[in-house]
Design a protein around this motif. Structure first.
Motif, PDB file in Angstrom:
ATOM      1  N   TYR A 349       0.843  -1.202   0.000  1.00 45.12           N
ATOM      2  CA  TYR A 349       0.000   0.000   0.000  1.00 45.12           C
ATOM      3  C   TYR A 349       0.876   1.249   0.000  1.00 45.12           C
ATOM      4  O   TYR A 349       1.765   1.398   0.834  1.00 45.12           O
ATOM      5  N   SER A 355      -5.536   5.964  -4.272  1.00 49.95           N
ATOM      6  CA  SER A 355      -6.703   5.716  -5.116  1.00 49.95           C
ATOM      7  C   SER A 355      -6.635   4.387  -5.863  1.00 49.95           C
ATOM      8  O   SER A 355      -7.649   3.892  -6.362  1.00 49.95           O
ATOM      9  N   CYS A 356      -5.455   3.786  -5.932  1.00 52.12           N
ATOM     10  CA  CYS A 356      -5.301   2.495  -6.625  1.00 52.12           C
ATOM     11  C   CYS A 356      -5.619   1.304  -5.731  1.00 52.12           C
ATOM     12  O   CYS A 356      -5.738   0.176  -6.224  1.00 52.12           O
ATOM     13  N   GLU A 358      -7.752  -0.651  -2.367  1.00 53.20           N
ATOM     14  CA  GLU A 358      -8.915  -0.756  -1.486  1.00 53.20           C
ATOM     15  C   GLU A 358      -8.339  -1.065  -0.119  1.00 53.20           C
ATOM     16  O   GLU A 358      -7.883  -2.174   0.142  1.00 53.20           O
ATOM     17  N   GLU A 359      -8.325  -0.071   0.768  1.00 60.60           N
ATOM     18  CA  GLU A 359      -7.485  -0.092   1.955  1.00 60.60           C
ATOM     19  C   GLU A 359      -7.743  -1.292   2.864  1.00 60.60           C
ATOM     20  O   GLU A 359      -6.817  -1.817   3.482  1.00 60.60           O
ATOM     21  N   GLY A 411      -4.554  -4.414  -5.558  1.00 57.95           N
ATOM     22  CA  GLY A 411      -5.202  -3.178  -5.950  1.00 57.95           C
ATOM     23  C   GLY A 411      -6.707  -3.309  -6.065  1.00 57.95           C
ATOM     24  O   GLY A 411      -7.293  -4.368  -5.841  1.00 57.95           O
ATOM     25  N   LYS A 412      -7.357  -2.204  -6.431  1.00 55.31           N
ATOM     26  CA  LYS A 412      -8.808  -2.204  -6.598  1.00 55.31           C
ATOM     27  C   LYS A 412      -9.220  -3.125  -7.742  1.00 55.31           C
ATOM     28  O   LYS A 412      -8.458  -3.373  -8.683  1.00 55.31           O
ATOM     29  N   VAL A 415      -8.845  -1.747 -11.356  1.00 58.56           N
ATOM     30  CA  VAL A 415      -7.661  -0.942 -11.650  1.00 58.56           C
ATOM     31  C   VAL A 415      -6.646  -1.712 -12.492  1.00 58.56           C
ATOM     32  O   VAL A 415      -5.989  -1.158 -13.358  1.00 58.56           O
TER      33      VAL A 415
END
Length: 468
Positions: A349, A355-356, A358-359, A411-412, A415
């Motif tokens: 992360y 923004s890339c 999903e935490e 990542g998301k 993405v």
């Protein structure tokens, strides 16, 4: 569901072990920048730990028993280690699988040319890279040149303090108006990633008739003269050479607190090294342990040295034969009953590019080894998707051994994505899950990892080989 930062749990003993592990890792990164160099290093370490080659075992008709240690090498780029356990192989093996190749620039087969009194090597990039990241860096050349008589010449230029280095040039900012208007993907073209290697023309010799002999491409002739003197190499020998362009320089501790490592090739050498150490640290085993370190993952695991080749399957068949069982059915049963950790990295992360990610489902540096239940892209395309029962079993082992671990996605959902060798081994019917170290700057010339994650991953791999 937050995971604890591993650093907070360490005492002096842990810190000492962590630093010793990471010093060895940095040495491996420097000495094993290519898959050939990595394989050579791994074999040397295996021999020191009592491993013998598969060829030697076959030649001596060795009857394998619990405690025996065997290694096998494929074309100098792939290596498999086996530590025989007490149970029959038909009960399955515990397997760690990582890859030794990393993104880089490869020298083409007809590469050497001169243009406007500058000599270059033409290249073709290997694996997924951001091309703009490879310009204006000090670069080194690693690889082999094979002559027609079979002589193999090792080449490493750019790593010693007294060595020259090389670079791919870029246009100066004052003249970059057109370049700056392009997308990042197009700002540096692949055909412009050529390596600048010389600028001095060859010394002109006296000639009795003409006074002086002018040579065509005099800078290129200088390069050919130097190659002849140092490596007894001609221009035609490039046709049977494998030369890789990688960042020059040693791995370094990163951060004022020295908590991280900055180095080339940590995808996936960080998992290869921790897998190797975990394997060599094993004592008596119930199940046979295997560590498989392969080539070509970055371009789809293809070819004779990639995971899609039959090297691993054929090697297991040879191992079974040395135990007195060469049945094809036993081979299938052995592979299907095995458990594997596909030892590969995950995206760390990065708060600067939040923004890339999903935490809730991201991997954080310092929180331990990372499990990716699935990889692939978007709708899990090209993914191995591990069974919940298997992940539950692995969790039980790690928690018993007090190993810090976390779970993540790459990542998301929409993405991007990526793949590993996991899906290939799963085709045998064995249980497989991706598991490794979180990396910042993945696939860049210099990548970042946390020493704590390296330490926890090695501990986790040891526990898996011993107890899965």
């Amino acid at each position: 569901m937050e995971r604890a930062n591993a650093w907070k749990s360490y005492g002096k003993k842990d810190i000492k072990k962590l630093e010793e592990l990471c010093e060895g890792y940095k040495e491996y990164l420097f000495l094993g920048k290519t898959e050939r160099e990595g394989t050579k290093y791994i074999v040397e370490q295996a021999k020191k730990a009592g491993y013998i080659s598969l060829e030697e075992a076959i030649e001596k008709k060795k009857k394998l028993k619990a405690g025996d240690k065997i290694y096998a090498v494929n074309m100098g780029k792939t290596v498999a280690l086996f530590h025989i356990g007490k149970e029959p192989l038909e009960k399955g093996m515990n397997i760690l699988g990582a890859h030794l190749d990393s993104p880089r620039l490869d020298v083409k087969q007809n590469p050497l040319y001169e243009k406007n009194s500058l000599a270059y090597l033409d290249t073709h990039y290997y694996g997924g890279i951001k091309k703009y990241q490879w310009v204006t860096l000090p670069l080194s050349i690693h690889g082999v040149v094979v002559k027609t008589d079979g002589t193999v010449i090792d080449v490493v230029i750019g790593e010693e303090d007294t060595d020259p280095v090389f670079c791919v040039t870029d246009i100066l900012i004052h003249l970059a108006q057109d370049q700056m208007a392009k997308t990042v993907a197009k700002a540096v073209e692949g055909e412009n990633l050529d390596l600048l290697i010389a600028s001095r023309p060859i010394k002109v010799e006296k000639d009795d008739k003409d006074g002086k002999k002018e040579k065509k491409d005099p800078v290129k002739q200088t390069v050919l003269q130097l190659l002849k003197e140092k490596y007894d190499m001609s221009e035609e020998d490039f046709m049977s050479a494998e030369l890789e362009i990688v960042p020059a320089g040693k791995p370094r501790d990163m951060g004022l607190d020295r908590s991280m490592i900055l180095a080339y090739g940590q995808d996936d050498k960080v998992c290869a090294y921790t897998s190797l150490v975990a394997m060599l640290n094993q004592k008596e085993l119930t199940k046979t342990a295997c560590t498989l370190l392969v080539d070509k993952e970055e371009i789809g695991s293809v070819g004779a040295t990639g995971m899609q080749s039959r090297f691993f399957e054929n090697t297991v068949a040879e191992i079974l034969a040395l135990t007195g069982n060469d049945s094809p059915l036993t081979l299938r049963r052995t592979l299907a009953a095995s458990s594997m950790l596909s030892s590969d990295v995950s995206a760390g992360y990065d708060p600067l590019y939040a923004s890339c990610f999903e935490e809730k489902n991201a991997a954080f540096l310092g929180q331990g080894m990372v499990f990716n239940k699935y990889t692939g892209s978007r709708g899990k395309s090209g993914s191995n998707d591990a069974n919940a029962e298997y992940i539950g079993r692995i969790r039980g082992i790690l928690e018993k051994e007090k190993v810090h671990y976390q779970t993540a996605e790459l990542g998301k959902v929409d993405v991007g994505g990526g793949g590993t060798i996991a899906y290939i081994l799963s085709l045998y019917g064995m249980e497989v899950v991706d598991c490794g170290v979180a990396v910042l700057n993945m696939h860049a010339p210099w990548e970042v990892t946390s020493k704590a994650d390296i330490y926890e991953t090695e501990k986790g791999y040891e526990a898996f080989l011993r107890e899965a």
